[in-house]
Design a protein around this motif. Structure first.
Motif, PDB file in Angstrom:
ATOM      1  N   ARG A 124       0.857  -1.189   0.000  1.00 59.07           N
ATOM      2  CA  ARG A 124       0.000   0.000   0.000  1.00 59.07           C
ATOM      3  C   ARG A 124       0.890   1.235   0.000  1.00 59.07           C
ATOM      4  O   ARG A 124       1.837   1.312   0.782  1.00 59.07           O
ATOM      5  CB  ARG A 124      -0.910   0.037   1.244  1.00 59.07           C
TER       6      ARG A 124
ATOM      7  N   GLU B 216       1.408   4.156   1.384  1.00 59.32           N
ATOM      8  CA  GLU B 216       1.015   4.927   2.561  1.00 59.32           C
ATOM      9  C   GLU B 216       2.201   5.745   3.034  1.00 59.32           C
ATOM     10  O   GLU B 216       3.309   5.599   2.536  1.00 59.32           O
ATOM     11  CB  GLU B 216       0.615   3.990   3.705  1.00 59.32           C
TER      12      GLU B 216
ATOM     13  N   GLY C 251       5.290   0.994  12.384  1.00 64.47           N
ATOM     14  CA  GLY C 251       4.080   0.176  12.300  1.00 64.47           C
ATOM     15  C   GLY C 251       3.262   0.381  11.037  1.00 64.47           C
ATOM     16  O   GLY C 251       2.188  -0.183  10.888  1.00 64.47           O
ATOM     17  N   ARG C 252       3.776   1.220  10.114  1.00 68.41           N
ATOM     18  CA  ARG C 252       3.047   1.446   8.863  1.00 68.41           C
ATOM     19  C   ARG C 252       4.059   1.507   7.718  1.00 68.41           C
ATOM     20  O   ARG C 252       4.915   2.382   7.712  1.00 68.41           O
ATOM     21  CB  ARG C 252       2.234   2.745   8.952  1.00 68.41           C
ATOM     22  N   TYR C 253       3.952   0.574   6.808  1.00 69.48           N
ATOM     23  CA  TYR C 253       4.954   0.452   5.752  1.00 69.48           C
ATOM     24  C   TYR C 253       4.264   0.307   4.408  1.00 69.48           C
ATOM     25  O   TYR C 253       3.047   0.168   4.335  1.00 69.48           O
ATOM     26  CB  TYR C 253       5.864  -0.756   6.039  1.00 69.48           C
TER      27      TYR C 253
ATOM     28  N   PHE D  74       4.155  -4.563   3.641  1.00 71.06           N
ATOM     29  CA  PHE D  74       4.008  -5.107   4.987  1.00 71.06           C
ATOM     30  C   PHE D  74       3.440  -6.505   4.844  1.00 71.06           C
ATOM     31  O   PHE D  74       3.130  -6.954   3.746  1.00 71.06           O
ATOM     32  CB  PHE D  74       3.110  -4.206   5.848  1.00 71.06           C
TER      33      PHE D  74
ATOM     34  N   GLN E 292       0.805  -9.639   6.178  1.00 71.62           N
ATOM     35  CA  GLN E 292      -0.376 -10.015   6.939  1.00 71.62           C
ATOM     36  C   GLN E 292      -0.443 -11.525   7.076  1.00 71.62           C
ATOM     37  O   GLN E 292       0.020 -12.259   6.213  1.00 71.62           O
ATOM     38  CB  GLN E 292      -1.657  -9.547   6.224  1.00 71.62           C
TER      39      GLN E 292
ATOM     40  N   ARG F 153     -16.394  -0.918   9.011  1.00 69.61           N
ATOM     41  CA  ARG F 153     -15.692  -1.165   7.753  1.00 69.61           C
ATOM     42  C   ARG F 153     -16.543  -0.391   6.759  1.00 69.61           C
ATOM     43  O   ARG F 153     -17.748  -0.581   6.723  1.00 69.61           O
ATOM     44  CB  ARG F 153     -15.714  -2.640   7.366  1.00 69.61           C
TER      45      ARG F 153
ATOM     46  N   THR G 116      -3.643  -1.049  15.953  1.00 68.85           N
ATOM     47  CA  THR G 116      -4.477  -2.202  15.602  1.00 68.85           C
ATOM     48  C   THR G 116      -3.599  -3.328  15.071  1.00 68.85           C
ATOM     49  O   THR G 116      -2.939  -3.177  14.056  1.00 68.85           O
ATOM     50  CB  THR G 116      -5.537  -1.820  14.551  1.00 68.85           C
TER      51      THR G 116
ATOM     52  N   ALA H  72      -7.576  -7.098  12.545  1.00 70.74           N
ATOM     53  CA  ALA H  72      -8.893  -6.538  12.244  1.00 70.74           C
ATOM     54  C   ALA H  72      -9.673  -7.531  11.402  1.00 70.74           C
ATOM     55  O   ALA H  72      -9.119  -8.158  10.503  1.00 70.74           O
ATOM     56  CB  ALA H  72      -8.746  -5.210  11.499  1.00 70.74           C
TER      57      ALA H  72
ATOM     58  N   ALA I 200      -7.455 -10.129   9.362  1.00 75.36           N
ATOM     59  CA  ALA I 200      -6.041 -10.076   8.971  1.00 75.36           C
ATOM     60  C   ALA I 200      -5.271  -9.426  10.094  1.00 75.36           C
ATOM     61  O   ALA I 200      -5.749  -8.481  10.728  1.00 75.36           O
ATOM     62  CB  ALA I 200      -5.871  -9.273   7.687  1.00 75.36           C
TER      63      ALA I 200
ATOM     64  N   GLY J  43      -1.445  -7.756  11.306  1.00 76.60           N
ATOM     65  CA  GLY J  43      -0.238  -7.138  10.796  1.00 76.60           C
ATOM     66  C   GLY J  43       0.988  -7.780  11.448  1.00 76.60           C
ATOM     67  O   GLY J  43       1.187  -7.655  12.650  1.00 76.60           O
TER      68      GLY J  43
ATOM     69  N   ARG K 165       3.556  -5.304  13.067  1.00 70.37           N
ATOM     70  CA  ARG K 165       3.088  -4.749  14.345  1.00 70.37           C
ATOM     71  C   ARG K 165       3.181  -5.795  15.456  1.00 70.37           C
ATOM     72  O   ARG K 165       3.509  -5.471  16.590  1.00 70.37           O
ATOM     73  CB  ARG K 165       1.654  -4.232  14.208  1.00 70.37           C
TER      74      ARG K 165
HETATM   75  P1  ATP Z   1      -5.027   1.054   9.657  1.00 76.80           P
HETATM   76  O1  ATP Z   1      -6.260   1.675  10.222  1.00 76.80           O
HETATM   77  O2  ATP Z   1      -3.957   0.835  10.674  1.00 76.80           O
HETATM   78  O3  ATP Z   1      -4.556   1.716   8.403  1.00 76.80           O
HETATM   79  P2  ATP Z   1      -6.463  -0.821   8.017  1.00 76.80           P
HETATM   80  O4  ATP Z   1      -7.879  -0.730   8.441  1.00 76.80           O
HETATM   81  O5  ATP Z   1      -6.035  -0.146   6.776  1.00 76.80           O
HETATM   82  O6  ATP Z   1      -5.482  -0.415   9.219  1.00 76.80           O
HETATM   83  P3  ATP Z   1      -6.684  -3.611   7.369  1.00 76.80           P
HETATM   84  O7  ATP Z   1      -6.841  -3.386   5.921  1.00 76.80           O
HETATM   85  O8  ATP Z   1      -7.846  -4.020   8.166  1.00 76.80           O
HETATM   86  O9  ATP Z   1      -6.004  -2.327   8.007  1.00 76.80           O
HETATM   87  O10 ATP Z   1      -5.462  -4.610   7.615  1.00 76.80           O
HETATM   88  C1  ATP Z   1      -5.400  -5.484   8.743  1.00 76.80           C
HETATM   89  C2  ATP Z   1      -4.157  -5.249   9.555  1.00 76.80           C
HETATM   90  O11 ATP Z   1      -3.000  -5.169   8.733  1.00 76.80           O
HETATM   91  C3  ATP Z   1      -4.126  -3.947  10.322  1.00 76.80           C
HETATM   92  O12 ATP Z   1      -4.862  -4.065  11.495  1.00 76.80           O
HETATM   93  C4  ATP Z   1      -2.663  -3.773  10.594  1.00 76.80           C
HETATM   94  O13 ATP Z   1      -2.247  -4.566  11.686  1.00 76.80           O
HETATM   95  C5  ATP Z   1      -2.042  -4.301   9.328  1.00 76.80           C
HETATM   96  N1  ATP Z   1      -1.703  -3.194   8.408  1.00 76.80           N
HETATM   97  C6  ATP Z   1      -2.531  -2.531   7.573  1.00 76.80           C
HETATM   98  N2  ATP Z   1      -1.866  -1.616   6.852  1.00 76.80           N
HETATM   99  C7  ATP Z   1      -0.563  -1.698   7.239  1.00 76.80           C
HETATM  100  C8  ATP Z   1       0.642  -1.029   6.866  1.00 76.80           C
HETATM  101  N3  ATP Z   1       0.650  -0.091   5.917  1.00 76.80           N
HETATM  102  N4  ATP Z   1       1.809  -1.374   7.490  1.00 76.80           N
HETATM  103  C9  ATP Z   1       1.823  -2.340   8.439  1.00 76.80           C
HETATM  104  N5  ATP Z   1       0.721  -3.007   8.822  1.00 76.80           N
HETATM  105  C10 ATP Z   1      -0.460  -2.700   8.246  1.00 76.80           C
END
Ligand code: ATP
Ligand code: MG
Length: 437
Positions: A114, A116, A121-123, A126, A128, A260, A282, A285, A307, A309, A312
């Motif tokens: 993604r 982002e 914790g956000r890459y 990443f 899952q 969602r 999170t 989720a 899923a 992360g 994390r």
């Molecule tokens: P967030 O609100 O943190 O952006 P999300 O709702 O986009 O999460 P989901 O699509 O539900 O996340 O993905 C499930 C899990 O995957 C998240 O809870 C998180 O632990 C992990 N995750 C999501 N995006 C990332 C990211 N960019 N980097 C690392 N972990 C991620």
């Protein structure tokens, strides 16, 4: 270093010192899945862009802003998967795995992509671990998914650091009625909303509930809540889920703002959240998506999944110091060889040892070197014993066996007695808590 020789921002190398923790998490999860009767599925990382546009939905951040999309050499639009559910649904439909109401309980793991803003914790790449279950409509399976994540936290020793948030989104009709009420309420307070939320009021109003903006949250405090709009069936489903969690003894917080933002999600949604990782809290989720498969043109098929992360969770394990010390078990034996002839004979001997002792962790010296340098490498490998093969030993068909962890005298062992002798010595030396596979 020139930029083109660096990793892409937000895409991390996972270095050898980190991989034991990853393997620990992955293998703990895989064993857990075996114990609950879930099967692994492995899916491509690239899919047609259309799959995600339909499966995740236009109007979501992921589809609108975060996908890595490109044309292949044939001009087809492809996308690096941003999540696993869409590909999993495609695969089960393509292979007829859900036909005739067949139940499927599946799990997968791997990288997701993604675009982002990278931070702790956000890459952008990443990982899952995901689970998807098909053709089970009841709260029993929703409960099982939550129960097995809860068991995972216990196995990992992080149960105290995560809390469960729970909500029900109701039926799509109930949600539509609620959406109208929410939009009407927010429309009157439009000027107080942050820019993203103003935009979402027309594209995806339920997502506003999720806003991190403080002023928007203040406006939402008095807003109508989804719970007041739940239909009877969804209410019963939610009660069924809560009764099961209560029976097992899993605590949860009801969070009416947990959503969602997509129509095919309904009823159960949940998140496991920690306050130990800052903003990216999170770790897992999930939710029920009974409407997704028909969106792909399949027969209406109940689906529910989650899923987590991996980055994390690994961060959480590190933060809480819960990575077992014995991970990355060192070598048992290091074979030192001196001279070309010993080098050649030693390799053959080493392979005989591996035949006889398949669990043996045996490092064979490469790159020759002096006595001192080979012993240094032997020590660094963590091995308990060194095997020493020089010209003398070779001519006698024997080999030196020396403890690297005690002052015991070196002994000379005949080649045909080596397996037995090594086994004896190792069983005396290996501490009881050092796991032998
Ligand atoms: P967030 O609100 O943190 O952006 P999300 O709702 O986009 O999460 P989901 O699509 O539900 O996340 O993905 C499930 C899990 O995957 C998240 O809870 C998180 O632990 C992990 N995750 C999501 N995006 C990332 C990211 N960019 N980097 C690392 N972990 C991620
Ligand atoms: Mg996100």
């Amino acid at each position: 270093m020139s930029k083109s020789l660096q990793a892409i921002r937000g895409m991390n190398d996972i270095l050898p010192e980190q991989t034991p923790a990853w393997r620990y998490l992955e293998s703990t999860f895989a064993r857990l899945m075996d114990g609950y009767g879930y099967k692994e599925i492995r899916l491509p990382i690239l899919e047609f862009t259309e799959l995600f546009a339909r499966g995740i939905g236009e109007g979501t951040d992921v589809v609108d802003k975060e996908m890595y999309t490109f044309a292949d050499r044939n001009g087809e639009s492809l996308t690096l998967r941003p999540e696993g559910t869409a590909g999993c649904v495609r695969a089960v439909l393509e292979h007829g795995l859900t036909g005739g109401g067949q139940v499927q309980k599946l799990w997968y793991t791997g990288p997701m992509f993604r675009y982002e803003k990278p931070q702790k914790g956000r890459y952008r790449q990443f990982h899952q671990i995901g689970v998807e279950v098909f053709n089970l409509p009841g709260p029993d399976i929703d409960a099982e998914l939550i129960v097995l994540t809860w068991r995972l936290w216990q196995k990992l020793g992080i149960a105290d650091a995560v809390t469960l948030q729970l909500n029900s989104l109701g039926s799509s009709e109930a949600r539509a009625t609620y959406r109208d009420a929410l939009v009407a309420y927010l429309q009157e307070r439009f000027e107080q909303l942050d820019e993203d939320s103003q935009r979402r009021l027309t594209t995806n109003p339920l997502r506003i509930l999720d806003s991190k903006n403080a002023q928007t949250q203040a406006v939402l405090a008095e807003a109508p809540t989804l719970a007041d709009y739940l239909d009877d069936e969804s209410r019963a489903h939610f009660e069924g889920l809560k009764a099961r969690l209560d029976a097992v003894g899993i605590a949860y917080t009801l969070n009416p703002k947990l959503v969602r933002g997509l129509d095919y999600y309904g009823r159960t949604v949940f998140e496991w959240v920690t306050d130990k990782l800052g903003a990216q809290g999170t770790v897992c989720a999930g939710g029920r998506y009974d409407g997704l498969i028909s969106q792909f043109g399949g027969k209406p098929t109940p689906g529910v999944g989650f899923a987590m992360g991996v980055e994390r969770l690994v961060l959480l394990l590190e933060t809480l110091d819960r990575i077992p010390a014995e991970l990355g078990r060192p070598m048992d034996v290091y074979l030192c060889m001196f001279g070309e002839e010993a080098d050649v004979a030693g390799l053959a001997l080493a392979e005989k040892l591996r035949d006889a002792l398949p669990a043996l962790r045996l490092a064979v010296n490469a790159g020759a070197g002096s006595f001192k340098s080979q012993f240094k490498k032997a020590d660094k490998s963590g091995a308990l014993f060194a095997l020493i093969l020089g010209e003398n030993e070779l001519s006698q068909q024997r080999i030196g066996l020396k403890s690297l962890r005690s002052d015991d005298e070196q002994e000379l062992v005949a080649w045909d007695e080596l397996t037995t002798r090594l086994q004896e010595r190792l069983s005396q030396q290996i501490p009881a808590d050092r796991e032998r596979e």
